[in-house]
Design an enzyme around this catalytic site. Sequence first.
Site: not given
Ligand SMILES: NC(=O)c1ccc[n+]([C@@H]2O[C@H](COP(=O)([O-])OP(=O)(O)OC[C@H]3O[C@@H](n4cnc5c(N)ncnc54)[C@H](O)[C@@H]3O)[C@@H](O)[C@H]2O)c1
Ligand SMILES: [Zn+2]
Length: 384
Positions: A134, A156, A198, A240, A250, A254, A258, A261, A265, A279
Amino acid sequence: MTSVSESRSPLATARTVPVQLGSRSYDVVIGPGLLANAGKEIAGRLGAARCVIVTDENVARFHLPELEAALKRENLRAGSIVLKPGEPTKSFRELEPLSERLLEMGLERGDLIVAFGGGVIGDLAGFAAAILRRGVRFVQIPTSLLAQVDSSVGGKTGIDTPQGKNLIGAFHQPSLVLADTQVLQTLPLREMRAGYAEVAKYGLLGDAAFFAWLEQNWQPVFAFDETALTRAIETSVKAKAGIVSRDETEQGERALLNLGHTFGHAFEAWCGYSDRLLHGEAIAIGMAIAFSFSEKLGLCPAGSAKRVAEHFAAVGLPTRIADIPGSKPDVDALMRLMAQDKKVRRGKLTFILVRAIGEAFIAPDVPEADVREFLAGEIAGARR
Ligand SMILES: NC(=O)c1ccc[n+]([C@@H]2O[C@H](COP(=O)([O-])OP(=O)(O)OC[C@H]3O[C@@H](n4cnc5c(N)ncnc54)[C@H](O)[C@@H]3O)[C@@H](O)[C@H]2O)c1
Ligand SMILES: [Zn+2]
């Protein structure tokens, strides 16, 4: 109010941005070399606790030994779980064995999950932390630029399902975020650019001076100049943190995060959330289009969209629907995909539009006909 204080970390160059959420407040520490000091940072701020690291294979290959050693030096390490990289890891299929392994490793209330990776690991490990017993505490050690400026901050967490992205999840704030700027040096350039979209977003939505600074300083940022890179990340996190502390769940403001986005999306979905369009690339096109659309509606001064597109093009980001590799979506497909977006309420399209660079606002009930006409023009390759 979010303020930036001089760092409480042992590193002279590190910056600390507090995220103020009452009893759920925490610090985001940003700077070079934090990984080697992660044990001290965690023990000093959160006390003695057992830490299980959750990471992916790419991050593990480059950086896991350093983090494990840092935790071991402070007697914090209880083990590491290394998952496959990529969006499919954010799923029930991976959550189930992950949760069971965390329990088998004896993770208890009071212990810590350390989410060490990009947004995929942060969202999955954060969600596991939200539901395990939990709710257990977790630390974010984001390793992609996107994760450092966006996903690691704000609480999130969640996973994807066949019905869509991020539809299962929880708000669960981390107890600490450590953003080591040096780990970004192993990030593929394409991922760095995607995360930069971003960063630029924070300028475009609320801080024209920051966008102007980025136009002047993007090269040192991409060259890992510590001062420029730390400043870009710190300014983003501060933006942020401010928004999140005023509107954690949100209900209003917040949603400005987007910007780009709703369109973005739809482009991502069109490409099947694949490597065809990351993305950050999708939202770069989405933001450029949000500016064009705002101009076309007479909301925003002429020339703003061109300025945005020119900056994105300079850093190597796509800016037009024509830049999507492979087949291009048609208007009907985009309208259908946008209608599936979770930000759609009662069939009306809500967009984040702009009055100027640095002045985004929430525009509910944008007429579908306006969107269709605009997109038809964009798809026909209308030039900005
Ligand atoms: N929670 C939130 O508020 C929020 C906000 C925006 C995006 N997201 C989510 O985040 C995700 C995307 O995140 P991302 O772009 O970091 O993708 P990711 O986690 O897939 O990382 C991108 C790639 O880079 C690699 N990588 C990461 N750090 C590295 C490093 N230092 N050296 C070498 N390789 C590295 C990873 O293995 C992967 O292949 C999506 O699922 C999206 O929905 C969440
Ligand atoms: Zn984004």
